[in-house]
Scaffold this active site. Structure first.
Site, short mmCIF file in Angstrom:
data_model
loop_
_atom_site.label_atom_id
_atom_site.label_comp_id
_atom_site.label_asym_id
_atom_site.label_seq_id
_atom_site.Cartn_x
_atom_site.Cartn_y
_atom_site.Cartn_z
N LYS A 9 19.28 -2.20 -1.59
CA LYS A 9 18.60 -2.67 -0.45
C LYS A 9 19.39 -2.84 1.03
O LYS A 9 20.57 -2.90 0.97
CB LYS A 9 18.06 -4.27 -0.68
CG LYS A 9 16.94 -4.54 -0.06
CD LYS A 9 15.58 -4.10 -0.79
CE LYS A 9 14.35 -4.65 -0.29
NZ LYS A 9 13.14 -4.37 -1.33
N GLY A 27 -0.22 -12.95 3.37
CA GLY A 27 0.60 -11.97 3.77
C GLY A 27 -0.61 -10.80 4.22
O GLY A 27 -1.15 -10.41 3.34
N TYR A 28 -0.64 -10.34 5.44
CA TYR A 28 -1.37 -9.22 5.75
C TYR A 28 -0.69 -8.19 6.36
O TYR A 28 -1.35 -7.48 7.30
CB TYR A 28 -2.47 -9.90 6.64
CG TYR A 28 -3.84 -9.31 6.24
CD1 TYR A 28 -4.54 -9.30 5.03
CD2 TYR A 28 -4.71 -8.42 7.22
CE1 TYR A 28 -5.82 -8.69 4.67
CE2 TYR A 28 -5.91 -7.84 6.71
CZ TYR A 28 -6.44 -8.07 5.52
OH TYR A 28 -7.76 -7.52 5.28
N GLY A 29 0.39 -7.66 5.90
CA GLY A 29 1.22 -6.82 6.14
C GLY A 29 0.68 -5.48 5.35
O GLY A 29 -0.50 -5.34 5.01
N ASN A 30 1.56 -4.33 5.15
CA ASN A 30 1.28 -3.30 4.66
C ASN A 30 0.70 -3.58 3.17
O ASN A 30 -0.53 -3.19 3.02
CB ASN A 30 2.41 -2.37 4.45
CG ASN A 30 2.28 -1.18 3.52
OD1 ASN A 30 2.40 -1.16 2.21
ND2 ASN A 30 1.86 0.10 4.16
N ALA A 31 1.36 -4.53 2.19
CA ALA A 31 1.14 -4.63 1.15
C ALA A 31 -0.15 -5.60 1.01
O ALA A 31 -1.29 -5.22 0.33
CB ALA A 31 2.12 -5.49 0.15
N GLY A 32 -0.14 -6.79 1.78
CA GLY A 32 -1.45 -7.61 1.66
C GLY A 32 -2.76 -7.02 2.38
O GLY A 32 -3.62 -7.24 1.62
N1 GLU Z 1 10.59 -2.12 -0.17
C1 GLU Z 1 9.92 -1.51 -1.36
C2 GLU Z 1 10.20 -2.34 -2.36
O1 GLU Z 1 10.62 -3.30 -2.31
C3 GLU Z 1 9.88 -0.04 -1.55
C4 GLU Z 1 11.29 0.31 -2.04
C5 GLU Z 1 11.24 1.88 -2.14
O2 GLU Z 1 10.30 2.82 -1.92
O3 GLU Z 1 12.56 2.57 -2.03
O4 GLU Z 1 9.95 -1.96 -3.61
#
Ligand code: GLU
Length: 416
Positions: free
Chosen positions: A106, A218-223
């Site tokens: 990360k 949360g209303y970003g990419n995932a939400g």
């Molecule tokens: N940031 C995303 C996660 O937390 C995707 C990580 C990735 O695609 O390497 O799973």
């Protein structure tokens, strides 16, 4: 979580519990309690006013027993290396849970992208790669987007890395725009994978999703994609959504496409014409079948957990539930789909993107969806079987599955 426990200590405590149940070799356990490598960098960036500002950044390579490290990069004003370490550990478990041949990593940079110009963001993105490029690579560590980073940023980073190495290298990063080696289906992959696990959970619990209500925090990419996919696929009613500025509620249901349009125009979901404003705290405690925390860490705590009325908590965010809250929710019969299972769709399609980028051969979107669905369903069923067999919650079951896989690879490689 009591105030002195950090997010990384929380991740270590979760590992310790799984290690105890698995009777893990003490050497392997000790290796898995700490990241393999941790980089701290200072990134000088020429700002639009002509002055140079130095930003702090991190990259943590947690474990690469099953393959190169993999995980996103976050741009956030409150970023800390402790959080990045926890998230890197969870990436290790995430890739192992869905059984893709990657390890965990990360990255993060302390910055506020909302206050930066496009030019400043580009120079920061390139500057970050200038600092870490020797330590990453398609066979070493492959970053991706995360909180407040996006495909354009991945495009700049891929370009910078390619310039430094001297060859076009789309395999170094995923979540890229399609035109520079991205994969079809990566944009909504985190949410789509999460919805596949919600569909499995609903089957297990006999919930009819076409009649179910959902609240998304949360209303970003995932939400935002989760709201759209839950609304469009099984036909669930999205009665509340929120973002960092607040939430909106309409018990008749919201149209998540229109809400997204409103957010794009105004910068937030709040003040949506066909809804009442509510707080994030109120949203979490609504009476719904599905609650999706899809924002930042530790929003479900021992304070609000006793008041959670959802039947399924689907963790699209990383680390939204503290261990104390976990226990309360489990005792109250709330079915939790843990983060590193629920949100593994993103990294799964990142894995597909990496494979496609290395091969210079790109797949149809249908193929991406089909393969994603197979992987998510299998991972969910494996974790559910472990949870039923051992009578433990889904998070601990996912840890058992993941840690056992990573430990086996370490053993076979002769690490302990
Ligand atoms: N940031 C995303 C996660 O937390 C995707 C990580 C990735 O695609 O390497 O799973």
């Amino acid at each position: 979580m009591d105030k002195k426990t950090t997010l990384f200590e929380m991740a270590q405590a979760q590992l310790d519990e799984a290690a105890g149940i698995l009777k893990l070799d003490p050497g392997i356990h000790a290796i898995l309690r700490e990241p393999m490598k941790e980089f701290h960098v200072s990134i000088p960036v020429r700002m639009d006013n002509g002055q140079t500002k130095v930003f702090k950044g991190f990259r943590v390579q947690y474990n690469n027993a099953r393959g190169p490290c993999k995980g996103g990069i976050r741009f956030h004003p409150d970023e800390t290396v402790d959080v990045v370490k926890a998230l890197a550990a969870w990436m290790t478990w995430k890739c192992a849970t869905v059984d893709i041949p990657l390890g965990g990593g990360k990255g993060g940079v302390i910055c506020n992208p909302k206050e930066m110009s496009i030019g400043e963001l580009e120079r920061l993105s390139r500057g970050y790669i200038d600092m870490i490029w020797e330590y990453i690579g398609p066979n070493r560590d492959i970053p991706a987007p995360d909180v407040y980073t996006n495909p354009q940023i991945m495009g700049w980073m891929m370009d910078e890395y390619s310039k430094l190495t001297g060859y076009y290298s789309p395999g170094v990063i995923t979540g890229k725009p399609i035109a520079v080696g991205g994969s079809l289906g990566r944009g909504d992959a985190t949410a789509r994978g999460g919805v596949y696990t919600i569909m499995e959970a609903a089957k297990h619990l006999n919930i009819d999703l076409s009649k179910a209500t959902a609240a998304i925090q949360g209303y970003g990419n995932a939400g935002s994609y989760a709201a759209i996919l839950l609304h469009d696929m099984p036909g669930s009613k999205i009665i509340a959504v929120s973002d960092s500025k607040g939430g909106i509620y309409n018990k008749q249901g919201l149209d998540p496409h229109q809400v997204l349009q409103h957010k794009m125009e105004t910068g937030s979901v709040i003040n949506f014409p066909k809804a009442d404003n509510i707080s994030n705290a109120e949203l979490l405690e609504l009476s719904v079948e599905i609650l999706c925390p899809a924002g930042l860490e530790t929003v479900l705590t021992e304070i609000n957990a006793p008041r959670i009325k959802a039947r399924i908590v689907a963790e699209l965010a990383n680390g939204p539930t503290t261990p104390a809250a976990d226990e309360i929710l489990y005792q109250n019969g709330v079915f939790g789909i843990p983060d590193f299972l629920c949100n593994a769709g993103g990294v799964t399609v990142s894995y597909f993107e990496w494979v496609q980028s290395l091969n210079r051969y790109y797949w149809e979107e249908d193929e991406v969806h089909h393969r994603l669905s197979k992987i998510m369903t299998k991972a969910f069923q494996t974790v559910l079987a472990e949870s039923l067999k051992r009578k433990i919650n889904m998070r601990l079951a996912a840890y058992i599955v993941a840690v056992a896989r990573v430990a086996e690879a370490m053993k076979l490689r002769g690490w302990a």
